[in-house]
Write a protein that holds these residues in place. Structure first.
Motif, PDB file in Angstrom:
ATOM      1  N   TYR A  89      -1.964   6.124   1.873  1.00  9.06           N
ATOM      2  CA  TYR A  89      -0.911   6.298   1.841  1.00  9.06           C
ATOM      3  C   TYR A  89       0.123   5.188   2.877  1.00  9.06           C
ATOM      4  N   LEU A 111       1.239  15.253  -1.072  1.00  9.22           N
ATOM      5  CA  LEU A 111       0.673  14.309  -1.769  1.00  9.22           C
ATOM      6  C   LEU A 111      -0.776  14.399  -2.365  1.00  9.22           C
ATOM      7  N   ARG A 171       2.792   6.535  -1.613  1.00 12.09           N
ATOM      8  CA  ARG A 171       1.477   6.088  -2.486  1.00 12.09           C
ATOM      9  C   ARG A 171       1.431   4.435  -2.262  1.00 12.09           C
TER      10      ARG A 171
END
Length: 265
Positions: A89, A111, A171
């Motif tokens: 990330y 996430l 991401r």
């Protein structure tokens, strides 16, 4: 990607001479982050230029990498820093801003829990010169942000996004697929936010995750930032990019990917 690298967050900071003096505050806020067990952060500080003004303010820490390059604006600096980003990330942290305690952990929690969320943002507080903070009255509710919602709000509200791009955590694979930040003299982060939301769902954390410093040398406070002709051009190209991406038969995560075939004999 090794297991160690897959459990790393890369924090990317673009910096130029006038904002370099705030790097120690940004570093202190980063060191205060408490990540889940097994996770770590790395900090890539990329100077937008090759002066002697920034290096003295860069902390001496093995987790911190300092690089320089020819000037092209913060979007170029952040994008070139991606060449050295190893984390799964990528978190944005502008040189003059500060993370709040728990910000990175909250990003990771979202996430890691939901692979259909491509990016996160959070509530932002303006950090005024006297040390006080001021919030925004129209933040959305805590939760997911549907595809296309950012562009719709942006167009209906005089090109003001409903969430702040300076709080993005993305991401890495999605960020690279979109080419990083836009090659614009300003609003390059808003352009990225619009592009991200054109192809993927996002998430907004209603808990403040960033202190956005207000100071006299702030680039967004200069007259050139609100030049009508340039602003019109910036918004036009950012909107066109978002519409073009939305029109393609591609989303994140991909729903048309070909399943892997049988192993080779």
């Amino acid at each position: 990607m090794s297991a160690a690298v897959s459990r790393r967050v890369t924090v990317v900071t673009a910096v130029h001479g006038p904002s370099a003096r705030f790097l120690p505050d940004a570093y202190t806020s980063l060191c205060a982050q408490r990540l889940p067990t097994g996770w770590e952060w790395e900090w890539i500080v990329q100077e937008d230029g090759t002066t002697d003004e920034v290096r003295p303010h860069v902390p001496d820490d093995a987790r911190v990498t300092f690089r320089q390059g020819r000037p092209g604006g913060p979007g170029v600096a952040r994008t070139i820093a991606l060449a050295h980003a190893e984390g799964a990330y990528v978190k944005v942290l502008d040189a003059d801003d500060r993370l709040t305690p728990g910000a990175l952990a909250r990003d990771l929690a979202v996430l890691e829990a939901d692979p259909t969320v491509g990016w996160t943002t959070s509530r932002v507080l303006d950090l005024l010169p006297d040390g006080s903070t001021v919030g925004f009255p129209d933040d959305p509710d805590d939760g997911p942000i549907a595809r296309g919602a950012v562009l719709d709000h942006w167009k209906r509200n005089d090109f003001r996004a409903p969430v702040h791009p300076a709080s993005l955590c993305v991401r890495r694979e999605l960020l690279v697929a979109l080419g990083g930040w836009m090659a614009l003299p300003a609003s390059e982060d808003t352009g990225l936010l619009l592009a991200l939301n054109a192809v993927s769902r996002g998430w907004f954390s209603a808990e403040a995750g960033l202190l956005y410093r207000k100071w006299e040398g702030q680039v967004t406070g200069q007259a050139a930032h609100v030049d009508p002709a340039e602003r019109a051009a910036r918004t036009a190209v950012a909107e066109a990019r978002a519409h073009a991406l939305a029109g393609f038969d591609w989303t994140f995560p991909s729903t048309t990917a070909t399943p892997p075939g049988p192993p080779a004999p």
